[in-house]
Enzyme design. Sequence first.
Site, PDB file in Angstrom:
ATOM      1  N   LYS A 118      16.027 -50.348 -71.668  1.00  0.00           N
ATOM      2  CA  LYS A 118      15.605 -48.942 -71.546  1.00  0.00           C
ATOM      3  C   LYS A 118      16.544 -47.973 -72.263  1.00  0.00           C
ATOM      4  O   LYS A 118      16.111 -46.938 -72.746  1.00  0.00           O
ATOM      5  CB  LYS A 118      15.481 -48.554 -70.068  1.00  0.00           C
ATOM      6  N   LYS A 160      17.537 -45.618 -62.966  1.00  0.00           N
ATOM      7  CA  LYS A 160      16.608 -46.675 -63.345  1.00  0.00           C
ATOM      8  C   LYS A 160      17.369 -47.904 -63.819  1.00  0.00           C
ATOM      9  O   LYS A 160      18.452 -47.785 -64.388  1.00  0.00           O
ATOM     10  CB  LYS A 160      15.707 -46.213 -64.491  1.00  0.00           C
ATOM     11  N   HIS A 210       1.456 -39.346 -63.825  1.00  0.00           N
ATOM     12  CA  HIS A 210       1.807 -40.517 -64.624  1.00  0.00           C
ATOM     13  C   HIS A 210       0.631 -40.787 -65.559  1.00  0.00           C
ATOM     14  O   HIS A 210      -0.468 -41.093 -65.118  1.00  0.00           O
ATOM     15  CB  HIS A 210       2.051 -41.713 -63.695  1.00  0.00           C
ATOM     16  N   GLU A 290       8.707 -44.959 -70.763  1.00  0.00           N
ATOM     17  CA  GLU A 290       9.055 -46.306 -71.205  1.00  0.00           C
ATOM     18  C   GLU A 290       7.826 -46.959 -71.823  1.00  0.00           C
ATOM     19  O   GLU A 290       6.717 -46.434 -71.738  1.00  0.00           O
ATOM     20  CB  GLU A 290       9.550 -47.167 -70.048  1.00  0.00           C
ATOM     21  N   ASN A 292       5.739 -50.596 -71.863  1.00  0.00           N
ATOM     22  CA  ASN A 292       5.587 -51.929 -71.295  1.00  0.00           C
ATOM     23  C   ASN A 292       4.962 -52.838 -72.338  1.00  0.00           C
ATOM     24  O   ASN A 292       3.871 -52.578 -72.831  1.00  0.00           O
ATOM     25  CB  ASN A 292       4.714 -51.894 -70.040  1.00  0.00           C
ATOM     26  N   ARG A 294       3.327 -55.597 -72.619  1.00  0.00           N
ATOM     27  CA  ARG A 294       2.489 -56.671 -72.064  1.00  0.00           C
ATOM     28  C   ARG A 294       1.128 -56.099 -71.673  1.00  0.00           C
ATOM     29  O   ARG A 294       0.935 -54.882 -71.733  1.00  0.00           O
ATOM     30  CB  ARG A 294       3.152 -57.244 -70.818  1.00  0.00           C
ATOM     31  N   VAL A 297      -1.655 -54.552 -65.283  1.00  0.00           N
ATOM     32  CA  VAL A 297      -2.587 -54.819 -64.183  1.00  0.00           C
ATOM     33  C   VAL A 297      -3.845 -53.950 -64.336  1.00  0.00           C
ATOM     34  O   VAL A 297      -4.963 -54.401 -64.112  1.00  0.00           O
ATOM     35  CB  VAL A 297      -1.914 -54.516 -62.822  1.00  0.00           C
TER      36      VAL A 297
END
Lengths: 501, 173, 518
Positions: A118, A160, A210, A290, A292, A294, A297
Site C-alpha cells: 500500500k 492500515k 465507498h 487502493e 485490488n 483480483r 466478491v
Amino acid sequence: MKINNILIANRGEIAVRIISTARRMGIKTSVIKTSAEPAAMYLSLADNVYDNTENVSEIPVFLDIERIIKIALDTGADAIHPGYGFLAENPYFAQKCVDNKIAFIGPSPDSIYKMGNKTLARKIALANNIPMTIGSDGKIPSENEAVRIARRIGYPVIIKAASGGGGRGMRIVSKEEDMPNMFRLASNEAEKAFSDPSVFIEKYIENPKHIEFQILGDTKGNIIHLGERECSVQRKHQKLLEEAPSIALDDQLRKEMGQMAVRIASAVGYYSAGTVEFLFDSEGAYYFMEMNTRIQVEHPVTELITGIDMIEEQIRIAEGKELRYSQKDIKFNGWAIECRINAEDVQSGFSPSPGKIEQIIMPSGDNIRVDSGVQAGSVIAANFDSMIAKLIVYGKDRKDALANCKQALDKVWIKGTKTTLPFFRMLIRNPRFLDGSITTSFIENELTSYHVNSEYEEMLAAWLATWLFVEENLDESNLKINFEEAKNISPWLLNKRISRH
Amino acid sequence: MATQQKKLYALMGKKKYGFSLPLTETIRIGKRKYKILIKEDEKHGTYVLWKNRRYPVEILQSRQNKFEILLNYVSYSFTIETPFSLKRKQYLSKEMGQVEEEKILAPMPGKIIEVLVREGTEINRGEPLLILEAMKMQNEINCPVNGIVTAVNVKPEVNVVKDDVMLEIRISQ
Amino acid sequence: MDIDGKYYKAYKKRLKMLEQQQSKEKVKKQHDKGKLTARERLDLLLDEGSFEEVDAFVVPDTLGIEFGKVEKYFGDGVIAGHGKINGRLVFTYAQDFTIMGGSLGIVHANKIAKIQEMALKMGAPIIALIDSGGARIQEGIASLSGYATIFNNIIRSSGIIPQIAVIMGPAAGGAVYSPALMDFVFMTSYTSYMFVTGPNVVKEVLNEDVSFEELGGAEVHAKKSGVAHFIYDDEENTILGLKKFLSYIPSNNVENPPTVEETGKTPDINNKLLDIVPDDPNKAYDVKEVINNIVDKGSFFEISELYAQSLVTGFARLDGRTIGIIANQPKVLAGVLDINSSVKGARFIRFCDAFNIPLLTFEDVPGFLPGIDQEHSGIIRHGAKLLYAYSEASVPKITIILRKSYGGAYIVMNSKNLGGDFNFAWPTAEIAVMGPEGAVAILYRKELAEAEDPDKLKAELVKKYRERIANPFVANEKGFIDEVIDPSQTRKKLKTAFKALTNKWVEIPSRKHGNIPL
C-alpha cells in the site's frame, strides 16, 4: 495459448462460479477436497477432484503455495484460478505459477506486488496525479512515530496494514490517547492476517461513500473500465451490500473517475480484472484508496449491468488474447444489487454463527441471480468465511431493483444458522438507504438496531415460547408416565432384590 | 398446575405478552383472530403458518422457563411467567436493584488473541474488551455495559468454545 | 348423624378456625417476600384434590416453656400428609413460615417424623418443602432432639425411598443437615438460603461482611458448594422442575423407575453423531450434544449442572426407560477429573445403584487434574470415591469411549475390569497409559535429545504411537473393549445392550456395609 484445464485454488461460491464459466467455455476444472469440508458443493461440480484430505500440514491448503503448485502439476492443470483471497494477491504465488509454466489467471506478479504494497501504491498514485488523502510516506516504525505523524495529519486518522486489504488490520483513531493501543492492535492484526506487521497512516475521511471501479486490461496494453460499484453498506470495513451503478455519480464524474482508475492501472502495466477503490466525500471529491488485483466478491453486479462475464474475460486475457471490447463498447443497463447472506448473528454485532445448513431455498427468476457454494447439509465451518450465498437482484432502475430485492429477500429460506437476512430486511425498508444517501459510517453510527423489528412477529414468537412452556410443563397429557410397567419385574430379579433388603 | 394457572406472560426485557389458559392456537389482532399452525416437512424443516405466510422457526434454547426462538431469522428471548412470578420479579428487582453483573460469553468458538482489559479496569459501553479470532476474522468483542471488570477468565492463545464466560463485569449505573 | 349436634358443630368450628388461622395479612406478608404460602406450594405440587392432611390440629407443646412465649396455632408451623404427583403416591411436609416463622418445636418435629415413618412403610417418596427459621428457641433442648429424630429417620430411609428437599426459604443451623442427608436438594434463587452459621455469626467471629445470598444463596450452593442439585428462578418453576425430576425415579429400591413414552423421535441411526467429536484431539466439543443425539428426545435432565462442570451427570431415557448418565465434558477443563467432579460422580452413581437405574458412561478424559492444590486437598481420597462407587454399583453399566481415555482415568471411568458390562468405543477413541506426547517424551527421551531434528522425530513417534497403541483397536483385540461401534449407530446398540442387561444381578458378599473412602 489455449487453456484446457484450470485448477481452482479456492472453495465455496467462487469455486462454483469459476466452474460454471469454465464449463461453458469447454475448459476442464480441477478442485481440491479438504478434510475441513469433504462434502462441499463445489466438489460435486468439477471435472476432477484432487483429494487433499490425507495431507496433514499446519498450513491450510489454500494458503500453502508450494502445495498448490504441486497439486497443479499432479493434476496436469495448465492454469490456476485463485478466486479471491490469499493466493489471489500473492506476487510470490503468481511468480511460482509463471516459473512452473502454469498460467496464473490474474495480473502479473509485478502489478500484484506494486498494488499490494500500500505504501508503494500510494507513491505510484501520487506520481500519476491521482487524488489522494494525505498520509504517512511509508511504513511507520513505532508507536511514537505514529503519534507524531498523526499529529501532523490531524485526527481522525486511519491505520492500515501495508500489505492488507479487506478491512483487516484497519483502525480508525479519533484521539491521540488511543493511538498507542490502536497502533499495536492494527499491527498485530496485520501480522496475523498478512504475515507483515507494517502499517501506515492516512487522514480519515469522515462519512465517505465507498465507490470502486472495475477495470479489465489485456497483455497488449489495452485497459478499460466497466463502471463503478457502490459498497457503502459496510460494517467494520466488511461489505454487506453492493450495487451498480452508484446513485452518487453522474456521467461526467463516472467518466472522470473511470479514467483515473484506468490511469493508475496503466501505471503498473495492469492486465486481467482489477478494482480501483475510491473514497467519495460529501463534497463530491474523491480519493484513491487502493487497488485490488483480483476478482471481487461483488463482481456480479457489474456483470449484470454490463452483460460481460468477468471470469470469461479473465481466462481469455490469461490465454494472451486481446480485449474484445473498447471503452465505447461498454454500455450500462439497469441496476443491480447484491446482498451477502452470511452465517452471522446480526443481533450480537454480526458475530459469526457457524453451523449446518439444514434447509436452503433461494428465490429464482428473471431478475435474480444466486451465487452460492452451499446446499442443504453443507456445514458453514468456523475455520472458513461465513458466506452462505450472494443474492443478486436486477431492475430496470434503482427503484425497480430495490422492489425486486425486497421481494426476493422475503423468499429466501435458510434453516440451521443465524443469517444476515434480518439486517437486509431492515435495510431495504430504511429511508436513508432507499434514498441512496448513506455512507460507510451508516451502520455503525446511525443504526440503533441491526435487524428488522416486526411487532407481529415478536408477538408470534411470544406465543411460541408460551406454547412450548405449556407443552413441556403444564400439559400433563404430554408426559405419559407409566407406573404399571415399572412394576413388571422378572421374578428372578424381584426375588433377589427383595431378599437382599 | 394446568388447571390452577389462568394466565401466563411471555416476558422479554420490558415487553410483556399475556396469554390466557388454556392456550388457544390463535393470535388476535384487532378484531380478527388468526390461526397458528406449527408444521414440519423435509423441504422447509419446522415452520409456522400464520396469516397465510410461512415463517421459519428454530428453537435455539429451552431451559426451565427461558426460551430463545429464532423466528424469521430474528431471535427472541422470552421467559414465561405466572402472575405470581411476575409480581415476585418486580419485588426482587426492587429489593436487589438491577442485574448487577454482566458476563461476557464467547459468541463462537475461537482463539483469544488479545485481552485489552484487566481486573479492575473501568470500561464504557462499546469499548473493546478483547480480540477473539474465529472464522478467519479477528473479532473485537465490545463491552455491552458501563462497569468495572471483575474477572478475566481468559488469556491470549487460549481456545474458547461458544458460551464460555470470558469476562465478568460489574455494572455501574 | 345429627348435623345440628354439638360435636358436629364443634368440628365445623375447628375447620373454620384452621382456615382463618392463615390471615390475609400473613399471606400478604409471605407474598410480598416473593414467596408462596405452604398451602399454595402443596397445591402446585400435588395432583388436584389429592392432598390428604394429617395432624392438622396438633398444637405446640407449651408445657415447661420458661423463656419467651409460644403462640398456640393449629398444626405447629408445618403441614403434612400424602397426595399424588402424576398419579403416584408421595408423602410430603411443608413448613409454614407464616406460623412462628416455621420454627421447629417438638410437636412440629414429631409430625414430620410420623410422615417419614409412613413413607418408609409404604415405600413411597418423601418431599420436604423447607421454609423455616430453625430450632424453636423457646422449646430448648426438646427442639434439638426433634431434629435428631428427623435426621435418624432420613438415614434409616436412605437408599430405600427417594427423599427430596426443596428449599424455599431459610434453612439454617442444624436444620441444614436434613436436606444434606436427603438424596436431592432443590433451591429457589434469591429467596432461599442454607448455612450452618449465618452472616451475623460470621461477622462476630471473623469480622467478615457477607450477605445471605453470598453466604448461602441458591447460586452459591449450585455452583460452589454443590449442596443444591437444582436451582430455579421462582417457586412455580422449582416445583415444575421437581415434578419432572420425579418422573425419572422409582418409588422405592425394589421397584423400577416409571417408563415414559417418547414424544419426540431420536433416530436409532443418527448421522449427526458423526460430526460432533472433532478430529483434532485438542479441540473441545459439548458432550451434551452427544447425549442429546442418543437419548429419547428432550429427555436429558441434568443434575448439578453448574457444579464441577467437567463431569456431566443426569438422568435420561432410552426407549422410555430411565438411565443415569455420567459423561466427561471436554468443553470444561478438557473434561479432566478433579476432586469436585469425582465426588459429584460418585454420589450420583450411588443413587442410581440404590434405585435400580442403569448407568451409561461417556468417556473423553485426559486424566486427573494435576497440581499441588488437588494433591494436598486429597484427590487420592476423593478420586477413590468415584472408583469405589463405579465398582460397587450392581446395576447394568455401559461405557462408551468417545475419544481420550488415558491412565488412571481410564480405569476409573467404568473400565471393563472394574465391572463394565459392555464397554464400547467409537473409532475416534484413544486408549493408553498416557497421551502420545507424554509417552514419547518418556520412552524416547535419549533419542529425542540426540536427534538432529527432534520435532520431526517426535512427530513421527507420536504418529507411530497412535497407530500402535493409542487407538481402540488394540484394546478391542485384547478384549478390554467389547466392540468398536459406528457412532451413528450408538442409540441402536445401547437399546439392545440395556435390554439384554435388564435382569442383571450380582451376588455381593454379605457384610454390614462396605467402607467407602469418605
